[in-house]
Design an enzyme around this catalytic site. Structure first.
Site, PDB file in Angstrom:
ATOM      1  N   ASP A 154       0.872  -1.182   0.000  1.00 34.70           N
ATOM      2  CA  ASP A 154       0.000   0.000   0.000  1.00 34.70           C
ATOM      3  C   ASP A 154       0.905   1.226   0.000  1.00 34.70           C
ATOM      4  O   ASP A 154       2.115   1.112   0.239  1.00 34.70           O
ATOM      5  CB  ASP A 154      -0.879  -0.017   1.268  1.00 34.70           C
ATOM      6  CG  ASP A 154      -1.803   1.201   1.366  1.00 34.70           C
ATOM      7  OD1 ASP A 154      -2.355   1.613   0.327  1.00 34.70           O
ATOM      8  OD2 ASP A 154      -1.951   1.753   2.473  1.00 34.70           O
ATOM      9  N   SER A 155       0.309   2.390  -0.231  1.00 40.82           N
ATOM     10  CA  SER A 155       1.074   3.635  -0.133  1.00 40.82           C
ATOM     11  C   SER A 155       1.555   3.870   1.299  1.00 40.82           C
ATOM     12  O   SER A 155       2.434   4.690   1.522  1.00 40.82           O
ATOM     13  CB  SER A 155       0.199   4.817  -0.540  1.00 40.82           C
ATOM     14  OG  SER A 155      -0.881   4.930   0.364  1.00 40.82           O
ATOM     15  N   TYR A 203      -0.824   8.500  -2.199  1.00 42.33           N
ATOM     16  CA  TYR A 203      -0.910   8.256  -3.647  1.00 42.33           C
ATOM     17  C   TYR A 203      -2.140   8.965  -4.260  1.00 42.33           C
ATOM     18  O   TYR A 203      -2.208   9.122  -5.476  1.00 42.33           O
ATOM     19  CB  TYR A 203      -1.087   6.761  -3.922  1.00 42.33           C
ATOM     20  CG  TYR A 203       0.153   5.886  -3.886  1.00 42.33           C
ATOM     21  CD1 TYR A 203       1.418   6.389  -3.604  1.00 42.33           C
ATOM     22  CD2 TYR A 203       0.036   4.518  -4.163  1.00 42.33           C
ATOM     23  CE1 TYR A 203       2.535   5.548  -3.575  1.00 42.33           C
ATOM     24  CE2 TYR A 203       1.144   3.681  -4.145  1.00 42.33           C
ATOM     25  CZ  TYR A 203       2.389   4.195  -3.851  1.00 42.33           C
ATOM     26  OH  TYR A 203       3.480   3.356  -3.835  1.00 42.33           O
ATOM     27  N   GLY A 204      -3.096   9.321  -3.391  1.00 43.13           N
ATOM     28  CA  GLY A 204      -4.433   9.748  -3.834  1.00 43.13           C
ATOM     29  C   GLY A 204      -4.494  10.750  -4.974  1.00 43.13           C
ATOM     30  O   GLY A 204      -5.350  10.660  -5.840  1.00 43.13           O
ATOM     31  N   CYS A 262      -4.388  -1.460  -1.865  1.00 42.37           N
ATOM     32  CA  CYS A 262      -4.548  -0.012  -2.018  1.00 42.37           C
ATOM     33  C   CYS A 262      -5.519   0.201  -3.180  1.00 42.37           C
ATOM     34  O   CYS A 262      -5.249  -0.263  -4.299  1.00 42.37           O
ATOM     35  CB  CYS A 262      -3.183   0.588  -2.340  1.00 42.37           C
ATOM     36  SG  CYS A 262      -3.222   2.337  -2.742  1.00 42.37           S
ATOM     37  N   CYS A 293     -10.995   3.191   0.586  1.00 41.51           N
ATOM     38  CA  CYS A 293      -9.547   3.389   0.749  1.00 41.51           C
ATOM     39  C   CYS A 293      -9.147   2.556   1.950  1.00 41.51           C
ATOM     40  O   CYS A 293      -9.834   2.582   2.985  1.00 41.51           O
ATOM     41  CB  CYS A 293      -9.238   4.868   1.003  1.00 41.51           C
ATOM     42  SG  CYS A 293      -7.545   5.172   1.571  1.00 41.51           S
ATOM     43  N   THR A 294      -8.058   1.816   1.824  1.00 46.74           N
ATOM     44  CA  THR A 294      -7.713   0.864   2.886  1.00 46.74           C
ATOM     45  C   THR A 294      -7.258   1.530   4.185  1.00 46.74           C
ATOM     46  O   THR A 294      -7.201   0.885   5.223  1.00 46.74           O
ATOM     47  CB  THR A 294      -6.639  -0.123   2.391  1.00 46.74           C
ATOM     48  OG1 THR A 294      -5.491   0.621   1.924  1.00 46.74           O
ATOM     49  CG2 THR A 294      -7.162  -0.991   1.257  1.00 46.74           C
ATOM     50  N   HIS A 295      -6.949   2.822   4.133  1.00 46.16           N
ATOM     51  CA  HIS A 295      -6.617   3.526   5.375  1.00 46.16           C
ATOM     52  C   HIS A 295      -7.873   3.761   6.244  1.00 46.16           C
ATOM     53  O   HIS A 295      -7.771   3.852   7.462  1.00 46.16           O
ATOM     54  CB  HIS A 295      -6.003   4.899   5.075  1.00 46.16           C
ATOM     55  CG  HIS A 295      -4.545   4.873   4.715  1.00 46.16           C
ATOM     56  ND1 HIS A 295      -4.093   4.457   3.494  1.00 46.16           N
ATOM     57  CD2 HIS A 295      -3.442   5.221   5.430  1.00 46.16           C
ATOM     58  CE1 HIS A 295      -2.761   4.562   3.457  1.00 46.16           C
ATOM     59  NE2 HIS A 295      -2.341   5.021   4.617  1.00 46.16           N
TER      60      HIS A 295
HETATM   61  N1  DGL Z   1      -4.652   3.201   1.103  1.00 44.48           N
HETATM   62  C1  DGL Z   1      -4.908   3.854  -0.093  1.00 44.48           C
HETATM   63  C2  DGL Z   1      -6.088   3.427  -0.872  1.00 44.48           C
HETATM   64  O1  DGL Z   1      -6.636   2.394  -0.597  1.00 44.48           O
HETATM   65  C3  DGL Z   1      -4.039   4.943  -0.578  1.00 44.48           C
HETATM   66  C4  DGL Z   1      -4.336   6.267  -0.007  1.00 44.48           C
HETATM   67  C5  DGL Z   1      -3.373   7.311  -0.490  1.00 44.48           C
HETATM   68  O2  DGL Z   1      -2.175   7.058  -0.454  1.00 44.48           O
HETATM   69  O3  DGL Z   1      -3.848   8.373  -0.891  1.00 44.48           O
HETATM   70  O4  DGL Z   1      -6.528   4.097  -1.769  1.00 44.48           O
END
Ligand code: DGL
Length: 269
Positions: free
Chosen positions: A6-7, A38-39, A69, A200-202
């Site tokens: 993931d990022s 990464y968004g 991600c 988003c996984t966060h």
């Molecule tokens: N965890 C991320 C996702 O699922 C990335 C979020 C990011 O880096 O902006 O999209």
């Protein structure tokens, strides 16, 4: 061995489900936190990083890669599959044989799915909310899925502005976290959403704060259990067996303290 990336630390929400469903596995997790978020980054930037991380994970011994991600899945999974997944393409075959020192001739990838379907099937108000990054909301996979369900229900969207930064700094609760989360969640609640897709996984790490704002009766859908099931099915289909006890290694391109803390708090069984 399975590689997961993931990022940042968000993919730990996927690793958590994978460890629950396949507890005898060996896992190596990579957080690209030196380049997070990464968004808002370009697809080309995310593809380049996803390629480098994939190669790093394969050198660590990974046979399957989970792109944990949503943003990287949207920007890069097709690119990764075209480089590494089809052994009938001689260039792909050679590339993967070189990379794995002859262990395998193709790589398998599991990506994130926007959980619009279960949300559309479960909503009572007829309005579902999707929280995700700008990159995910622009991705063709999300747009296609959304198109398939937008006849039966209304879909309201919002970028979780500042959510990734909260999770990367370990600030999951408290007045500041609540203020940041409310700014993106409230518009979805105001639109009448009773079911919110965490795209988003966060975001699952902010669930406690989101639930406090939304109150009872609002359902949040985390796609991680479905992704873990797909990984398990793929391993069975490919005859990859994992025996022995759970082993997890954490790697990162930046500082590792927050990653380790989140792992100990949320993932380690
Ligand atoms: N965890 C991320 C996702 O699922 C990335 C979020 C990011 O880096 O902006 O999209």
């Amino acid at each position: 061995m399975t590689g997961i990336f993931d990022s940042g630390a968000g993919g730990l929400s996927v690793l958590r489900e994978i460890c629950r469903q396949i507890p005898s596995g060996e896992y190596v997790y990579f957080s690209d936190n030196a380049h997070c978020p990464y968004g808002e980054k370009s697809p080309a930037y995310i593809q380049e990083h996803s390629r480098e991380i994939t190669e790093r994970l394969v050198r660590e011994g990974a046979q399957i890669i989970v792109v944990a991600c949503n943003t990287a899945t949207a920007a890069a999974i097709q690119y990764l599959r075209s480089r590494y997944s089809d052994p009938s393409d001689p260039q792909v075959r050679r590339r993967v044989l070189d990379l794995t020192e002859g262990r395998q001739d193709h790589l398998l990838f599991v990506g994130m799915e926007p959980a619009v379907k279960p949300a559309a099937l479960g909503t009572r108000s007829g309005v579902i909310g999707v929280l995700a990054t700008a990159g995910t909301l622009k991705g063709s996979k999300y747009l296609t899925t959304k198109g398939n369900y937008s006849d039966g229900c209304t879909i309201a969207e919002h970028v979780g502005q500042g959510f990734v930064e909260l999770v990367e700094s370990g600030e999951l609760t408290g007045p500041h976290a609540e203020e940041v989360v409310r700014a993106s969640l409230q518009p979805l609640l105001d639109a009448g959403a009773d079911t919110i897709v965490l795209g988003c996984t966060h975001y699952p790490f902010l669930l406690e704060t989101m639930q406090a704002i939304a109150g009872p009766g609002i359902r949040f859908i985390d796609p991680a259990p479905a992704v873990a099931r797909r990984l398990s099915d793929l391993m069975a289909r490919e005859g990859i067996t994992q025996t022995g006890s759970l082993s997890v290694r954490l790697l990162s391109s930046g500082p590792s303290e927050n990653l380790e803390q989140l792992y100990l708090r949320f993932v380690r069984p």
